[in-house]
Design an enzyme around this catalytic site. Structure first.
Site, PDB file in Angstrom:
ATOM      1  N   ASN A   7       8.618  -7.362   4.814  1.00  0.00           N
ATOM      2  CA  ASN A   7       8.282  -6.319   5.785  1.00  0.00           C
ATOM      3  C   ASN A   7       7.268  -6.926   6.761  1.00  0.00           C
ATOM      4  OD1 ASN A   7       7.455  -4.096   7.222  1.00  0.00           O
ATOM      5  ND2 ASN A   7       6.194  -3.254   5.561  1.00  0.00           N
ATOM      6  N   TRP A   8       7.735  -7.218   7.944  1.00  0.00           N
ATOM      7  CA  TRP A   8       6.852  -7.879   8.924  1.00  0.00           C
ATOM      8  C   TRP A   8       5.840  -6.917   9.553  1.00  0.00           C
ATOM      9  CZ3 TRP A   8      10.461 -11.574  12.254  1.00  0.00           C
ATOM     10  CH2 TRP A   8      10.791 -12.682  11.464  1.00  0.00           C
ATOM     11  N   LYS A   9       5.904  -5.667   9.154  1.00  0.00           N
ATOM     12  CA  LYS A   9       4.992  -4.667   9.740  1.00  0.00           C
ATOM     13  C   LYS A   9       5.038  -4.769  11.276  1.00  0.00           C
ATOM     14  CE  LYS A   9       2.191  -4.845   5.590  1.00  0.00           C
ATOM     15  NZ  LYS A   9       1.532  -3.722   4.930  1.00  0.00           N
ATOM     16  N   HIS A  94       7.950   4.239   4.157  1.00  0.00           N
ATOM     17  CA  HIS A  94       6.841   3.312   3.897  1.00  0.00           C
ATOM     18  C   HIS A  94       5.527   4.099   3.979  1.00  0.00           C
ATOM     19  CE1 HIS A  94       3.951   0.057   4.310  1.00  0.00           C
ATOM     20  NE2 HIS A  94       4.869  -0.716   3.752  1.00  0.00           N
ATOM     21  N   GLU A 164       5.793   1.290  -4.506  1.00  0.00           N
ATOM     22  CA  GLU A 164       4.652   0.704  -3.812  1.00  0.00           C
ATOM     23  C   GLU A 164       3.424   1.601  -3.990  1.00  0.00           C
ATOM     24  OE1 GLU A 164       5.716  -2.351  -0.667  1.00  0.00           O
ATOM     25  OE2 GLU A 164       5.558  -0.435   0.351  1.00  0.00           O
ATOM     26  N   GLY A 170      -1.551  -3.835   1.423  1.00  0.00           N
ATOM     27  CA  GLY A 170      -2.260  -4.220   2.639  1.00  0.00           C
ATOM     28  C   GLY A 170      -3.618  -4.843   2.404  1.00  0.00           C
ATOM     29  N   SER A 212       0.742  -6.110  -2.115  1.00  0.00           N
ATOM     30  CA  SER A 212      -0.014  -7.347  -2.350  1.00  0.00           C
ATOM     31  C   SER A 212       0.738  -8.373  -3.203  1.00  0.00           C
ATOM     32  CB  SER A 212      -1.372  -7.044  -2.996  1.00  0.00           C
ATOM     33  OG  SER A 212      -2.152  -6.248  -2.125  1.00  0.00           O
ATOM     34  N   GLY A 233       4.831  -7.710   2.220  1.00  0.00           N
ATOM     35  CA  GLY A 233       4.311  -7.504   3.571  1.00  0.00           C
ATOM     36  C   GLY A 233       3.722  -8.770   4.156  1.00  0.00           C
TER      37      GLY A 233
END
Ligand code: PGA
Length: 253
Positions: A7-9, A94, A164, A170, A212, A233
Site C-alpha cells: 500500500n503506497w499510501k 483502510h 489491521e 503507520g 508495521s 505500507g
C-alpha cells in the site's frame, strides 16, 4: 502462495518515481513469483502509467473506491474507472480512509461495486485500540459481518480480508502486534465468516495481516500469525527493503 500487497499510501508524487519503484518491485517479484503473488496498491493517479509500463510480475490496485457510480462524489473514483485502468485489486475500508469518515455501509457498497467489476476487494478490518475485556472483538466482528452478510453468497469466496489493528499501523503506531495477537484475530475473523457461510468457504478465504510489517517480522506473521499474506505500507515504498521482505518470505514457502 503468499499474497503480498503493497500500500503506497499517498506516495510517490510523480509518475516517473512510481514507475521506477514499480520496475524494481517487478524485478524482485519475478525472482520470487513461485511463492509470492505481488500486488501494488498505488494512488489512482499513477495507475494508468504503472499499468502501461509494467506488464508482468506485479498486479496493480486502487486504495479506495466510491460506493457507487453516482457522479455527485467529487474527488472520488469509481470501480468502472479502476477496471478501465486495468486494476485487479482495490483496498477497501483502510483505517486511514475510515478515519476520514468512511463507514461500514459505504465500505459494503464499495465492495459490492468492485465485485461487480471483477476486481478483488481487500477489505481492511481492525480495532482502534485494545481493552482488557475483549470489547474490541465486537467492533471487528461488526466490520466483518457487515461485508459478508451484504455481498451475494456466491461472491464471499472472492473477498480478501486484511486484519489491521489500527494501533499497529503507520509511523505513529503504539507498537507492533505480536504473532499471537495476529493468529487469534485471524482465527476469530475466519470463525465470524464461517458462522455466516460455512467452514469450507471460511477456510479458503485469504486473510492478510497488516500494520508495521517489515523484512524482519514478515515471515513470522505467515508462519505463526495465521496470515495467508501481508498488507505492507511504508516498507513497500522502499524497493530494497521490500525486496528483502520478499526474499524472507520466499525462504519460508
Ligand atoms: P504500515 O501501513 O505498514 O506503514 O504500518 C500499513 C497499511 O497502511 O496498511
Amino acid at each position: 502462495m503468499i499474497l503480498l500487497v503493497g500500500n503506497w499510501k499517498m506516495a510517490p508524487n510523480k509518475d516517473t518515481e512510481a514507475i521506477n519503484l514499480a520496475k524494481k518491485i517487478s524485478l524482485s517479484a519475478k525472482a520470487y513469483k513461485k511463492s509470492i503473488t505481488t500486488v501494488v496498491c498505488a494512488p489512482a493517479i499513477h495507475l494508468p502509467a504503472l499499468i502501461k509500463n509494467i506488464k508482468t510480475n506485479v498486479c496493480f490496485g486502487g486504495q479506495s473506491v466510491a460506493p457507487s457510480e453516482e457522479i455527485a462524489q467529487t474527488g472520488l473514483i469509481n470501480s468502472a474507472m479502476l477496471k478501465g485502468y486495468g486494476a485487479s485489486h482495490c483496498i477497501v475500508g483502510h483505517s486511514e480512509v475510515r478515519a476520514r469518515g468512511e463507514n461500514d455501509e459505504q465500505i459494503l457498497a464499495s465492495t459490492v461495486s468492485l465485485l461487480q467489476k471483477n476486481i478483488t476487494p481487500i477489505v481492511c478490518v481492525g480495532e482502534k485500540e485494545r481493552d482488557g475485556h475483549g470489547w474490541y472483538l465486537s467492533s471487528v466482528k461488526e466490520q466483518v459481518e457487515k461485508v459478508v452478510l451484504g455481498v451475494a453468497k456466491n461472491q464471499v469466496k472472492k473477498l480478501v480480508f486484511a486484519y489491521e489493528p489500527v494501533w499497529a499501523i503507520g509511523k505513529n503506531a503504539a507498537r507492533e502486534a505480536t504473532v499471537a495477537e495476529s493468529r487469534e484475530m485471524i482465527m476469530f475473523i475466519r470463525k465470524v465468516i464461517a458462522d455466516i457461510t460455512d467452514e469450507k468457504t471460511a477456510k479458503n478465504i485469504n486473510i492478510l495481516y497488516g500494520g508495521s510489517v517489515n523484512e524482519q517480522n514478515a515471515p513470522a506473521f505467515i508462519l505463526e500469525g495465521g496470515a495467508q499474506g501481508l498488507l505492507v505500507g511504508r516498507v513497500s515504498l522502499d524497493a530494497k527493503r521490500f525486496t528483502s521482505l520478499m526474499k524472507a518470505l520466499s525462504m519460508i514457502s
